[in-house]
Design a protein around this motif. Structure first.
Motif, PDB file in Angstrom:
ATOM      1  N   PRO A  40      19.623  51.595  19.023  1.00 30.65           N
ATOM      2  CA  PRO A  40      18.242  51.152  18.834  1.00 30.65           C
ATOM      3  C   PRO A  40      18.081  49.855  18.052  1.00 30.65           C
ATOM      4  N   ILE A  41      19.068  49.431  17.290  1.00 31.27           N
ATOM      5  CA  ILE A  41      18.889  48.253  16.442  1.00 31.27           C
ATOM      6  C   ILE A  41      19.348  46.951  17.092  1.00 31.27           C
ATOM      7  N   SER A  42      19.772  47.012  18.361  1.00 27.22           N
ATOM      8  CA  SER A  42      20.287  45.811  19.012  1.00 27.22           C
ATOM      9  C   SER A  42      20.091  45.888  20.521  1.00 27.22           C
ATOM     10  N   GLY A 153      24.174  40.083  12.505  1.00 24.44           N
ATOM     11  CA  GLY A 153      23.585  41.355  12.092  1.00 24.44           C
ATOM     12  C   GLY A 153      23.183  42.215  13.280  1.00 24.44           C
ATOM     13  N   ALA A 154      22.727  41.582  14.351  1.00 24.07           N
ATOM     14  CA  ALA A 154      22.284  42.338  15.529  1.00 24.07           C
ATOM     15  C   ALA A 154      23.406  42.607  16.519  1.00 24.07           C
ATOM     16  N   GLY A 155      24.382  41.697  16.600  1.00 22.08           N
ATOM     17  CA  GLY A 155      25.362  41.799  17.674  1.00 22.08           C
ATOM     18  C   GLY A 155      26.805  42.000  17.260  1.00 22.08           C
TER      19      GLY A 155
END
Length: 187
Positions: A40-42, A153-155
């Motif tokens: 869910p965060i990326s 941070g996302a990937g």
């Protein structure tokens, strides 16, 4: 006697067994690549494509391993559902995860080079595999209009435990696979 350009250049054509192994490892990537776990965060799912790339360069080496990955990429580009989530096509390559798909070319070259040139040095193999991760977050940051740090941070950061496990698995079984495939190729 005059030498021609073609006779003075040594050509290294792929053998039939090398071409067959390229096909087999491309198929392995096509099988593992679509399996993905969304998080869910990326926008980037957990993928098994990088594990397939690691194993491929162990089995085939840098040159043939990169060819195998390029064939996989072309199959997906043509629309076959071999990318994460059983997708394919140009849109997948142009989207946020496209940088990882393109970046795996560099990963195959870098990891393959380390594996070919530092045989038996598993720390160097891990370093080569880890170095292949730079392109994906750069692309992701550009696609999402965020900073490189935010792209990490996302990937990258959320995937470190899983990617470390995939690298560890590849480093544990890769040398044995390489040795056995080469032994069987000589028979």
């Amino acid at each position: 006697m005059e030498k021609t350009a073609s006779s003075s250049v040594k050509k290294r054509a792929l053998s039939t067994s090398q071409m067959a192994l390229i096909g087999v490892m491309t198929a392995v990537t096509c099988i593992l690549g679509p399996f993905a776990i969304p998080i869910p965060i990326s926008p980037v799912p957990i993928s098994f494509t990088n594990l397939a790339v690691y194993l491929t360069v162990y089995v085939l080496g840098m040159k043939a391993g990169t060819i195998s990955y390029l064939i996989y990429l072309l199959l997906g580009f043509a629309g076959l559902p071999v990318f994460s989530g059983f997708t394919g096509g140009v849109a997948k390559l142009a989207g946020p995860t496209g940088g990882y798909l393109v970046g795996f070319i560099f990963m195959a070259v870098i990891a393959g080079w380390f594996i070919d040139h530092f045989q038996g040095n598993r720390i160097a193999h891990v370093a080569g595999m880890a170095a292949g991760y730079v392109f994906g977050p750069v692309w992701l940051a550009g696609q999402l209009g965020i900073s490189f740090t935010a792209g990490l941070g996302a990937g990258v950061i959320p995937y470190l435990p899983g990617d470390a496990a995939k690298i560890a698995l590849a480093v544990l079984i890769g040398p044995t696979l390489r040795k056995e495939i080469r032994r069987l190729s000589r028979q």
